[in-house]
Design an enzyme around this catalytic site. Structure first.
Site, PDB file in Angstrom:
ATOM      1  N   CYS A 116       0.822  -1.224   0.000  1.00 43.04           N
ATOM      2  CA  CYS A 116       0.000   0.000   0.000  1.00 43.04           C
ATOM      3  C   CYS A 116       0.849   1.263   0.000  1.00 43.04           C
ATOM      4  O   CYS A 116       0.357   2.332  -0.337  1.00 43.04           O
ATOM      5  CB  CYS A 116      -0.925   0.020   1.212  1.00 43.04           C
ATOM      6  SG  CYS A 116      -2.057  -1.366   1.244  1.00 43.04           S
ATOM      7  N   HIS A 256      -3.411   7.145   3.020  1.00 43.38           N
ATOM      8  CA  HIS A 256      -3.823   5.836   2.515  1.00 43.38           C
ATOM      9  C   HIS A 256      -5.229   5.540   3.041  1.00 43.38           C
ATOM     10  O   HIS A 256      -5.496   5.638   4.236  1.00 43.38           O
ATOM     11  CB  HIS A 256      -2.831   4.790   3.007  1.00 43.38           C
ATOM     12  CG  HIS A 256      -3.230   3.392   2.673  1.00 43.38           C
ATOM     13  ND1 HIS A 256      -3.782   3.058   1.452  1.00 43.38           N
ATOM     14  CD2 HIS A 256      -3.167   2.247   3.393  1.00 43.38           C
ATOM     15  CE1 HIS A 256      -4.031   1.754   1.451  1.00 43.38           C
ATOM     16  NE2 HIS A 256      -3.681   1.243   2.611  1.00 43.38           N
ATOM     17  N   ASN A 286     -10.174  -0.247   0.387  1.00 49.25           N
ATOM     18  CA  ASN A 286      -8.723  -0.129   0.396  1.00 49.25           C
ATOM     19  C   ASN A 286      -8.200  -0.552  -0.976  1.00 49.25           C
ATOM     20  O   ASN A 286      -8.212  -1.733  -1.305  1.00 49.25           O
ATOM     21  CB  ASN A 286      -8.163  -1.025   1.508  1.00 49.25           C
ATOM     22  CG  ASN A 286      -6.655  -0.969   1.605  1.00 49.25           C
ATOM     23  OD1 ASN A 286      -5.985  -0.414   0.731  1.00 49.25           O
ATOM     24  ND2 ASN A 286      -6.110  -1.554   2.658  1.00 49.25           N
TER      25      ASN A 286
HETATM   26  N1  ACO Z   1     -18.254  -9.147   9.076  1.00 42.43           N
HETATM   27  C1  ACO Z   1     -18.678  -9.552  10.274  1.00 42.43           C
HETATM   28  N2  ACO Z   1     -17.848  -9.970  11.230  1.00 42.43           N
HETATM   29  C2  ACO Z   1     -16.532  -9.990  10.969  1.00 42.43           C
HETATM   30  C3  ACO Z   1     -16.019  -9.594   9.732  1.00 42.43           C
HETATM   31  C4  ACO Z   1     -16.940  -9.173   8.763  1.00 42.43           C
HETATM   32  N3  ACO Z   1     -16.556  -8.764   7.537  1.00 42.43           N
HETATM   33  N4  ACO Z   1     -14.700  -9.715   9.753  1.00 42.43           N
HETATM   34  C5  ACO Z   1     -14.374 -10.161  10.968  1.00 42.43           C
HETATM   35  N5  ACO Z   1     -15.476 -10.334  11.710  1.00 42.43           N
HETATM   36  C6  ACO Z   1     -15.603 -10.822  13.064  1.00 42.43           C
HETATM   37  C7  ACO Z   1     -14.381 -11.566  13.509  1.00 42.43           C
HETATM   38  O1  ACO Z   1     -14.481 -12.920  13.090  1.00 42.43           O
HETATM   39  C8  ACO Z   1     -14.441 -11.408  15.003  1.00 42.43           C
HETATM   40  O2  ACO Z   1     -15.336 -12.366  15.515  1.00 42.43           O
HETATM   41  P1  ACO Z   1     -14.934 -13.226  16.814  1.00 42.43           P
HETATM   42  O3  ACO Z   1     -14.675 -12.217  17.894  1.00 42.43           O
HETATM   43  O4  ACO Z   1     -16.131 -14.063  17.003  1.00 42.43           O
HETATM   44  O5  ACO Z   1     -13.708 -13.976  16.393  1.00 42.43           O
HETATM   45  C9  ACO Z   1     -15.088 -10.047  15.193  1.00 42.43           C
HETATM   46  O6  ACO Z   1     -15.699  -9.718  13.943  1.00 42.43           O
HETATM   47  C10 ACO Z   1     -14.121  -8.966  15.570  1.00 42.43           C
HETATM   48  O7  ACO Z   1     -13.023  -9.026  14.685  1.00 42.43           O
HETATM   49  P2  ACO Z   1     -11.816  -8.079  14.862  1.00 42.43           P
HETATM   50  O8  ACO Z   1     -10.716  -8.497  13.950  1.00 42.43           O
HETATM   51  O9  ACO Z   1     -11.535  -7.910  16.326  1.00 42.43           O
HETATM   52  O10 ACO Z   1     -12.441  -6.720  14.332  1.00 42.43           O
HETATM   53  P3  ACO Z   1     -11.775  -5.319  14.391  1.00 42.43           P
HETATM   54  O11 ACO Z   1     -12.668  -4.401  15.118  1.00 42.43           O
HETATM   55  O12 ACO Z   1     -10.340  -5.397  14.787  1.00 42.43           O
HETATM   56  O13 ACO Z   1     -11.802  -4.899  12.882  1.00 42.43           O
HETATM   57  C11 ACO Z   1     -10.495  -4.855  10.858  1.00 42.43           C
HETATM   58  C12 ACO Z   1     -11.195  -5.707  11.881  1.00 42.43           C
HETATM   59  C13 ACO Z   1     -11.488  -3.886  10.253  1.00 42.43           C
HETATM   60  C14 ACO Z   1      -9.909  -5.737   9.771  1.00 42.43           C
HETATM   61  C15 ACO Z   1      -9.383  -4.071  11.560  1.00 42.43           C
HETATM   62  O14 ACO Z   1      -8.572  -4.935  12.288  1.00 42.43           O
HETATM   63  C16 ACO Z   1      -8.557  -3.290  10.608  1.00 42.43           C
HETATM   64  O15 ACO Z   1      -8.991  -2.326  10.069  1.00 42.43           O
HETATM   65  N6  ACO Z   1      -7.279  -3.689  10.406  1.00 42.43           N
HETATM   66  C17 ACO Z   1      -6.400  -3.034   9.482  1.00 42.43           C
HETATM   67  C18 ACO Z   1      -6.671  -3.580   8.143  1.00 42.43           C
HETATM   68  C19 ACO Z   1      -5.997  -2.840   7.066  1.00 42.43           C
HETATM   69  O16 ACO Z   1      -6.180  -1.679   6.903  1.00 42.43           O
HETATM   70  N7  ACO Z   1      -5.207  -3.565   6.323  1.00 42.43           N
HETATM   71  C20 ACO Z   1      -4.600  -3.053   5.208  1.00 42.43           C
HETATM   72  C21 ACO Z   1      -3.355  -2.346   5.550  1.00 42.43           C
HETATM   73  S1  ACO Z   1      -2.528  -1.836   4.239  1.00 42.43           S
HETATM   74  C22 ACO Z   1      -2.027  -3.037   3.099  1.00 42.43           C
HETATM   75  O17 ACO Z   1      -0.892  -3.086   2.802  1.00 42.43           O
HETATM   76  C23 ACO Z   1      -2.990  -3.971   2.466  1.00 42.43           C
END
Ligand code: ACO
Length: 358
Positions: A116, A256, A286
């Site tokens: 990214c 980003h 993203n």
């Molecule tokens: N819909 C519903 N539930 C979901 C989903 C979904 N799409 N995805 C995950 N969940 C569930 C999980 O399974 C988890 O359930 P559990 O507690 O029963 O196991 C629950 O939701 C909470 O999951 P978390 O991972 O704790 O959710 P969080 O609030 O941390 O949000 C997210 C997840 C949005 C992915 C966050 O961690 C994030 O934004 N991370 C950064 C991601 C990012 O930007 N990556 C790209 C970086 S740059 C690159 O180079 C690509």
């Protein structure tokens, strides 16, 4: 007194596929909801490439617009640097295909892989080539078709990403402006945070890796979130310091677009008013290396950037990598709308804004 050559942005363009995939559409594929996705990420919809579109075709559309805005012919381009982690092929470089499609017969061309952070890394690389006198016209592209690298049964990842392309032309000029400060950062200890586990030399493709989905994006979302929020702020500060400025001197923040919560958290850490922070993650998700140039182009089209403005671009991605750059804007934003024969698509965001406000 010797004059200093600067790398000014003189052209800009973006392209997104026409197919829109909403959160509701994704909820028909995996167990998720519009409410979950919007509250956790701010994303409402993303674009998905058509069957006949590839990373190179998206990049070529965006690049044609950037060249049209700058009034530069493809055969005047000296170098193409294309940031992507979803290339058409491992080999050859997607940049070579873009050179072919543009007719950039005099250009060197290579891909740059910093996930990214790829576009900002590529801009800093172009800046070095231009300021050293090696090249005068450098096309810098950030582009992804990550939809082809997603496991559409994995709700942890498939809701987050989208396809798109953005490009700028950077040109050597003996006048002030362009990139005045930057920081490029890598912490390889985070290599597993976002990864295509299989298909490379460490884990070659085999029937087993395919059965296990090793060719798809895997991500440790929480670790990435924590690291990204901290490092984006640190890189932003480092680039602003490198430019000899303070945060108060920055007119527009182009981050980003991974996640609205990350953008807001970084904004808070840096004490930036949100009205200076451009956000379009709700429309595109993203788009990895494409997100910064697409946000830049839409910020210009929306009238958020004027001549003399200082723009801070910051990105974070797999590696882990981060990159930040301060750019002094020197081009007339209206150039995008004056391009000959309505060749550019840059009028579109502007028209959409007008429709919304009408
Ligand atoms: N819909 C519903 N539930 C979901 C989903 C979904 N799409 N995805 C995950 N969940 C569930 C999980 O399974 C988890 O359930 P559990 O507690 O029963 O196991 C629950 O939701 C909470 O999951 P978390 O991972 O704790 O959710 P969080 O609030 O941390 O949000 C997210 C997840 C949005 C992915 C966050 O961690 C994030 O934004 N991370 C950064 C991601 C990012 O930007 N990556 C790209 C970086 S740059 C690159 O180079 C690509």
């Amino acid at each position: 007194m010797t004059t200093m050559t600067n790398a000014l942005i003189t052209g800009w363009g973006m392209y997104v596929p026409s197919r829109i995939m909403t959160n509701q559409d994704i909820a028909t594929l995996v167990d998720t909801s519009d409410e979950w996705i919007v509250s956790r990420t701010g994303i409402r919809e993303r674009r998905i490439a058509a069957d006949d579109e590839t990373t190179a075709t998206l990049a070529t559309h965006a690049s044609r617009d950037a060249l049209a805005v700058a009034s530069v012919d493809a055969n005047e381009v000296d170098l193409i640097i294309l940031g992507t982690c979803s290339p058409d092929y491992y080999m050859p470089a997607t940049a070579a295909l873009v050179a072919r499609d543009l007719g950039a017969t005099n250009a060197a061309a290579f891909d740059l892989q910093a996930a990214c952070s790829g576009f900002v890394y590529a801009m800093a690389t172009a800046n070095g080539f231009i300021r050293s006198g090696m090249y005068r016209n450098v096309l810098v592209i950030g582009v992804e078709v990550l939809s082809r690298f997603l496991d559409w049964t994995d709700r942890n990842t498939c809701v987050l990403f989208g396809d798109g392309a953005g490009a700028v032309l950077m040109q050597a000029r003996d006048e002030p402006g362009g990139m005045t400060g930057f920081q490029l950062y890598t912490d390889g200890t985070g290599w597993e945070g976002i990864i295509f586990p299989a298909g490379g030399s460490a884990c070659p493709t085999s029937p087993q890796t395919i059965a296990e989905g090793g060719h798809y994006v895997h991500m440790a979302g929480k670790d990435v979130y924590r690291y990204a929020t901290r490092q984006l702020a640190e890189s932003a500060l480092a680039a602003v310091r490198d430019a000899g400025l303070t945060m108060d001197d920055i007119d527009q923040f182009v981050f980003h677009q991974a996640n609205l919560r990350i953008i807001e958290s970084v904004g808070k850490q840096l004490g930036m008013p949100m009205e200076k922070v451009f956000v379009n993650v709700e429309k595109y998700g993203n788009t990895s290396a494409a997100s910064v140039p697409m946000a830049l182009v839409e910020a210009v089209a929306a009238g958020r950037i004027a001549v003399g403005d200082r723009i801070l671009m910051v990105a974070f991605g797999a590696g882990f990598t981060a990159a930040a750059a301060v750019v002094e804007w020197t081009a007339d934003p209206e150039r995008a709308f004056l391009a000959p024969g309505e060749q550019t698509r840059l009028g579109q965001p502007q028209r959409q804004l007008e429709e919304v406000s009408a």
